[in-house]
Design an enzyme around this catalytic site. Structure first.
Site, PDB file in Angstrom:
ATOM      1  N   HIS A  29      -0.942   1.580  -4.568  1.00 12.86           N
ATOM      2  CA  HIS A  29      -1.282   2.999  -4.475  1.00 12.86           C
ATOM      3  C   HIS A  29      -0.306   3.889  -5.231  1.00 12.86           C
ATOM      4  O   HIS A  29      -0.356   5.112  -5.102  1.00 12.86           O
ATOM      5  CB  HIS A  29      -1.341   3.430  -3.004  1.00 12.86           C
ATOM      6  CG  HIS A  29      -2.479   2.814  -2.253  1.00 12.86           C
ATOM      7  ND1 HIS A  29      -2.596   2.892  -0.879  1.00 12.86           N
ATOM      8  CD2 HIS A  29      -3.558   2.108  -2.673  1.00 12.86           C
ATOM      9  CE1 HIS A  29      -3.695   2.255  -0.489  1.00 12.86           C
ATOM     10  NE2 HIS A  29      -4.276   1.775  -1.558  1.00 12.86           N
TER      11      HIS A  29
ATOM     12  N   GLN B 182       0.828  -1.202   0.000  1.00 16.18           N
ATOM     13  CA  GLN B 182       0.000   0.000   0.000  1.00 16.18           C
ATOM     14  C   GLN B 182       0.864   1.254   0.000  1.00 16.18           C
ATOM     15  O   GLN B 182       0.364   2.349  -0.251  1.00 16.18           O
ATOM     16  CB  GLN B 182      -0.872   0.037   1.260  1.00 16.18           C
ATOM     17  CG  GLN B 182      -1.824  -1.117   1.417  1.00 16.18           C
ATOM     18  CD  GLN B 182      -2.392  -1.171   2.818  1.00 16.18           C
ATOM     19  OE1 GLN B 182      -2.059  -2.033   3.605  1.00 16.18           O
ATOM     20  NE2 GLN B 182      -3.267  -0.241   3.147  1.00 16.18           N
TER      21      GLN B 182
ATOM     22  N   CYS C   2       1.482  13.391 -16.310  1.00 11.57           N
ATOM     23  CA  CYS C   2       0.588  14.426 -16.811  1.00 11.57           C
ATOM     24  C   CYS C   2      -0.654  13.749 -17.358  1.00 11.57           C
ATOM     25  O   CYS C   2      -0.565  12.916 -18.275  1.00 11.57           O
ATOM     26  CB  CYS C   2       1.271  15.244 -17.907  1.00 11.57           C
ATOM     27  SG  CYS C   2       0.177  16.455 -18.696  1.00 11.57           S
TER      28      CYS C   2
END
Length: 263
Positions: free
Chosen positions: A130, A112, A138
């Site tokens: 994550h 995580q 971008c």
């Protein structure tokens, strides 16, 4: 030193670790605690029970919606958190898991954490569910770049390709998990695992607790390394109420008796 203090549960887990050829490690903020990082909500531990200067909870400030509407607010706190965590290095737990990957046919880490310490330690079969603060992207032109840290970075940073706002390639509050990471986890779970070890996570998220529950139901040995109680504590077969570094060093000593434990 650990072998001078017999511990039947450590011995049992060490035996499982030595025999296992396909291992899934599931890690949370607790594994990075010995590297000096906060454990409460991972890198968000700096904001426990207090609001930001804008009167927001940290979940609101670090949400996908805020990044889209007011990226300067999200970036302000992402950069502050990164600055407080800057300079952290992998600890013994990170390094020993990476060493096991070199010895076994299949060792995978599902984490995580967004601190990048598993990668820094040498883990390559790594699912960063994550994301990581060390990769920027971008959303306008999909340009991406890696950064060692945010020192000297314009906040918020502009994309050198299109001039848009770049963001850390992490899952913010309210955002969906990356499909590729979910597919990689599904692939790992189909590989007839021999052992699942949960380290330093409260396992409150279904995709973190799920592999432990599945393994327990399928008869695959399960281990939890955590000083406190968690959502999977009553499910796992073996519990080590220790910090990550303490437990991994002790297990390394037992499985590598001719070597001194690292760190």
């Amino acid at each position: 030193m650990y072998r001078d203090h017999p511990d039947p549960e450590l011995d049992r887990v060490a035996t499982l670790l030595a025999r296992a050829q396909r291992i899934l490690f599931i890690t949370g903020a607790g594994i990075s605690a010995d590297s000096g990082l906060p454990t409460y909500r991972g890198i968000g531990g700096l904001y426990h029970e207090r609001l930001t200067a804008e009167g927001l909870t940290i979940e609101e400030a670090l949400s996908g919606e805020m990044m889209a509407l007011r990226p300067e607010v999200s970036w302000k706190y992402i950069a502050e958190i990164e600055a407080n965590c800057r300079g952290a290095r992998p600890n013994a737990a990170h390094r020993l898991i990476a060493a096991l990957e070199q010895e076994k046919p299949m060792v995978c880490v599902l984490t995580q954490n967004v601190d990048g310490l598993h990668a820094d330690a040498g883990s390559r079969n790594l699912i960063e569910m994550h994301g990581t603060v060390h990769r920027l992207r971008c959303d306008d032109c999909m340009n991406a770049r890696r950064v060692a840290d945010y020192a000297g970075l314009q906040i918020p940073p502009e994309c050198p390709r299109c001039g848009g706002i770049m963001r850390p390639d992490i899952v913010l509050f309210g955002e969906q998990l990356p499909q590729r990471a979910l597919e990689r986890l599904e692939h790992v779970l189909q590989q007839q695992l021999d052992l699942v070890i949960s380290i330093g996570t409260t396992s409150v998220f279904p995709y973190i607790a799920g592999p432990v529950v599945w393994a327990a139901q399928d008869g695959v040995p399960t281990v939890e390394i955590n000083p406190g109680d968690t959502e999977v504590s009553s499910i796992v077969r073996h519990r080590l109420r220790m910090t990550a570094s303490e437990a991994l060093r002790a297990l390394w000593d037992r499985t590598h008796p001719s070597e001194a434990a690292e760190g």
